[in-house]
Design a protein around this motif. Structure first.
Motif, PDB file in Angstrom:
ATOM      1  N   PHE B  90      -4.383 -38.247   1.125  1.00  0.00           N
ATOM      2  CA  PHE B  90      -2.934 -38.449   1.156  1.00  0.00           C
ATOM      3  C   PHE B  90      -2.200 -37.170   0.787  1.00  0.00           C
ATOM      4  O   PHE B  90      -2.656 -36.377  -0.039  1.00  0.00           O
ATOM      5  CB  PHE B  90      -2.521 -39.549   0.167  1.00  0.00           C
ATOM      6  N   PHE B  92       1.934 -36.014   0.145  1.00  0.00           N
ATOM      7  CA  PHE B  92       3.302 -36.528   0.075  1.00  0.00           C
ATOM      8  C   PHE B  92       4.327 -35.404   0.095  1.00  0.00           C
ATOM      9  O   PHE B  92       4.000 -34.233  -0.019  1.00  0.00           O
ATOM     10  CB  PHE B  92       3.504 -37.370  -1.185  1.00  0.00           C
ATOM     11  N   PHE B  95       5.868 -34.350  -5.660  1.00  0.00           N
ATOM     12  CA  PHE B  95       5.139 -35.021  -6.740  1.00  0.00           C
ATOM     13  C   PHE B  95       3.716 -35.365  -6.310  1.00  0.00           C
ATOM     14  O   PHE B  95       3.255 -36.479  -6.461  1.00  0.00           O
ATOM     15  CB  PHE B  95       5.845 -36.312  -7.177  1.00  0.00           C
ATOM     16  N   ASN B  96       3.070 -34.371  -5.719  1.00  0.00           N
ATOM     17  CA  ASN B  96       1.717 -34.576  -5.229  1.00  0.00           C
ATOM     18  C   ASN B  96       0.674 -34.332  -6.283  1.00  0.00           C
ATOM     19  O   ASN B  96      -0.454 -34.747  -6.140  1.00  0.00           O
ATOM     20  CB  ASN B  96       1.444 -33.592  -4.105  1.00  0.00           C
ATOM     21  N   LEU B  97       1.071 -33.596  -7.327  1.00  0.00           N
ATOM     22  CA  LEU B  97       0.053 -33.026  -8.205  1.00  0.00           C
ATOM     23  C   LEU B  97       0.181 -33.575  -9.617  1.00  0.00           C
ATOM     24  O   LEU B  97       1.246 -34.013 -10.036  1.00  0.00           O
ATOM     25  CB  LEU B  97       0.195 -31.495  -8.221  1.00  0.00           C
TER      26      LEU B  97
END
Ligand SMILES: Nc1ncnc2c1ncn2[C@@H]1O[C@H](COP(=O)(O)OP(=O)(O)OP(=O)(O)O)[C@@H](O)[C@H]1O
Ligand SMILES: [Mg+2]
Lengths: 421, 238
Positions: B90, B92, B95-97
């Protein structure tokens, strides 16, 4: 459980170490309170029990047994009535009695109690695990104005053998006058015992009589002065003593002996079994102890509520992070574990820190508590009741951690992969 | 049985709450193996919701969502979590991490939750760590950034780290939800090319969600969600 979750929890906690550190501190303080009070309680009990080992009965004029014990052995509380010397002699003649040690209290030296006794004291007094007294330097008192001092008396004032000291009439706050005219010579210093003996100045019974020759009714008779060198010429047999320690030939005779002494006709006496009197004492202070423990339990509850609040508050900021974890495959259950671990981590760190603080406190304050209250604080690992107390704390912490864990679990289910902000 | 489609959605209806109108009503949507599909639609049309269905995080109220031949109607939540961990990467918009982990640790995250993806790293590299380094290098992340916390990175750098994380362990499906919207036009194209290249290399299928039609030329197929989503068609008619 995914083995990576605890690592993640630790990393996350470390990231917020300042906030969580405060929580650790708060848990640690409740551990200090709860375990500290428990420890003080057991230490006080052992210290008190060890101060009278090997004595079967303590005999004195009729009084409250606990008061007699506290005064005669621990020099705590008010002086009780004296028992007459003839009663003491009769006691020593009792066929069941193996030995007696007379105790005469009432004077002091620089805040340390002065104990008038006989050589039998050094033969029969036992402390700790029935350890006899040991003279570290010098010898027992022989001359009228000889004194043998306890280890703390020696260190506190830096006394050495041969030093001359004067005694004061009265003890504690009620020092009335100096027996300045009759100085004593230190002839012996006792090895440390960890009991009130360390804080006692020992002299002979005759010496107690001698320094009070020119006294009447608790005050020096005006104009009458009897120099030390003449004191020997008087009859120095005491008229009364504070109490007597009694050892029996056979411990099983203790109840019979006690009954006999309590029924003495010449004078109302009381014979106290130290163990029983101590039990009574602990029963008396039990309410105070339970109140203290109750308050500490409340403090612990407050810190765990704080813990839940802090972890919950942090949860809001972590929704995105939890969604990321969900997207890489974390199950809601993993999210639950992650949050629950954080609470557990705080609790465990708090417990460890609390124990460290306790150990530090015991070594720093040990000396003070010992001299002030006669209680030996032991530096040791938790055992028995303390251990179950710690387990209860950890269990509470775990239970508290389930709250944010469950909340995160619900959130993980509701948010899906994209957190609702 | 090897599936013919990476993702197959048939007669699916979904709403977030029973008292809400249908959010998605899709007769059919498929993503072929190795295919790259550009899915666009206006904000609120249910794009992210669709991705939640594909991730197995929510479950369709009616109809079937099949991921790699697995029918989510008959799959328990834990098994769906497993499929997501093992087979889907996934990516995005933001706020991926995980903020308190380093760049490398973030990239390795899927390997922590999926043995399969950790093992598949070994097809290309000696270890998952080496594979993470390789991917980050391919995505132009300077080696001196690898042990930094991700919060110290620029948005563009963070996007590339997130891309590396979605690709690591060569999952069969990569799902990207507007991953380029935080980037400027020039960087968007460069990032997209890198992503497509990595997908091709690991022969992953790519489902790319965006409302920015300028990017669609790079994909093998384009789909408008509001055209296939009957729920919104009805809403418009009403
Ligand atoms: N977790 C949720 N709980 C309840 N309702 C939701 C949830 N997620 C989305 N929705 C609703 O579903 C509808 C579609 O939202 P979705 O996020 O899928 O749109 P989108 O196409 O991704 O929009 P955007 O382009 O702005 O990201 C919206 O009306 C939204 O309010
Ligand atoms: Mg969206």
């Amino acid at each position: 459980m995914n083995p990576f979750i605890p690592i993640l929890a630790a990393r996350s906690a470390w990231n917020r170490r300042l906030t969580l550190g405060m929580m650790v501190l708060s848990v640690a303080l409740s551990v200090v309170l709860l375990v500290g009070i428990e420890r003080l309680r057991t230490d006080a009990r052992t210290s008190f029990a060890e101060a009278v080992s090997g004595t079967d009965l303590i005999v004195g004029a009729r009084a409250n047994p606990v008061e007699l014990l506290l005064y005669a052995v621990f020099r705590i509380g008010a002086a009780t009535n004296n028992m007459g010397w003839p009663s003491y002699l009769a006691l020593a003649d009792d066929p069941a009695v193996a030995w007696t040690v007379p105790l005469s209290l009432g004077d002091s030296h620089r805040g340390f109690a002065v104990l008038g006794t006989t050589s039998a004291y050094f033969d029969h007094f036992r402390h700790g695990d029935r350890t006899p007294l040991k003279i570290a330097q010098g010898k027992r008192f022989e001359q009228l104005f000889d004194t043998v001092i306890g280890a703390d008396v020696a260190t506190a004032s830096g006394y050495r053998l041969g030093d001359r000291i004067t005694l004061s009439h009265g003890a504690g706050d009620t020092v009335l006058a100096e027996h300045g005219d009759k100085p004593f010579t230190v002839v012996g210093i006792l090895a440390r015992t960890g009991t009130p003996v360390d804080r006692t100045v020992h002299v002979s019974l005759e010496a107690i009589e001698a320094i009070h020759l020119n006294w009447q009714g608790g005050a020096p008779v005006p104009g009458l002065s009897i120099p030390a060198e003449f004191a020997r010429k008087f009859n120095l047999t005491p008229k009364s003593i504070t109490a007597a320690l009694v050892g029996l030939h056979n411990r099983s005779d203790v109840f019979a002996a006690q009954r006999r002494i309590n029924a003495a006709r010449a004078e109302p006496l009381v014979a106290v079994m130290p163990g029983v009197a101590l039990d009574n004492l602990w029963q008396m202070v039990g309410t105070a102890e339970r109140t203290m423990t109750g308050i500490s339990a409340l403090v612990a509850a407050v810190s765990f509520i704080g813990l839940v609040a802090v972890v919950l508050a942090g949860l809001g900021e972590r929704r995105r992070e939890l969604a990321v974890l969900r997207s890489v495959g974390a199950a809601p259950r993993d999210v639950f574990t992650l949050l629950a671990f954080e609470g557990l981590l705080i609790t465990l760190s708090g417990v460890v820190l609390g124990l460290a603080l306790l150990t530090a406190a015991a070594s720093l304050l040990g000396e003070f508590v010992l001299t002030r209250y006669g209680v030996v604080l032991r530096v040791r690992l938790p055992d028995g009741a303390e251990l179950s107390m710690l387990l209860a704390i950890i269990a509470t912490g775990l239970a508290a951690s389930l709250v944010p864990g469950y909340r995160a679990y619900r959130m993980a289910l509701a948010d899906g992969l994209a957190p609702r902000l | 049985m090897s599936p013919s489609q990476a993702i197959l959605i048939e007669n699916v209806r979904f709403r977030w709450k029973p008292d809400l109108p249908w959010c998605l009503e899709i007769p059919r949507l498929s993503l072929g193996l190795g295919e790259s599909l550009f899915l666009h639609g206006p904000s609120g049309s249910g794009k992210s919701t669709l991705l939640n269905l594909i991730g197995g995080v929510v479950i369709a109220d009616q109809g079937g969502v099949h991921v790699l031949g697995c029918d989510f109607r008959h799959t328990r939540a834990t098994a769906r979590d497993r499929i997501r961990a093992d087979h889907i990467g996934f990516l995005f918009q933001q706020f991926n991490l995980v903020p308190y982990l380093t760049v490398v640790e973030n990239v390795l995250l899927p390997c922590r939750f999926s043995k399969r993806r950790a093992e598949r790293c070994l097809l290309q590299s000696a270890s998952p760590l080496a594979e993470a380094r390789r991917l980050l290098a391919r995505l132009d992340i300077a080696p001196n950034l690898l042990q930094r916390r991700v919060t110290e990175l620029s948005i563009g750098q963070q996007q590339r780290v997130a891309a590396a994380r979605s690709i690591i362990g060569a999952p069969e499906i990569i799902v990207a939800d507007e991953p380029t919207s935080a980037l400027d036009a020039g960087r968007q194209m460069a990032f997209l090319e890198l992503l497509l290249e990595q997908c091709a290399q690991s022969s992953s299928s790519l489902l790319f969600v965006s409302h920015d039609r300028r990017l669609e030329s790079a994909f093998s197929r384009t789909l408008a969600l509001d055209e296939i989503n009957q729920a919104h068609a009805k809403e418009r008619d009403a």
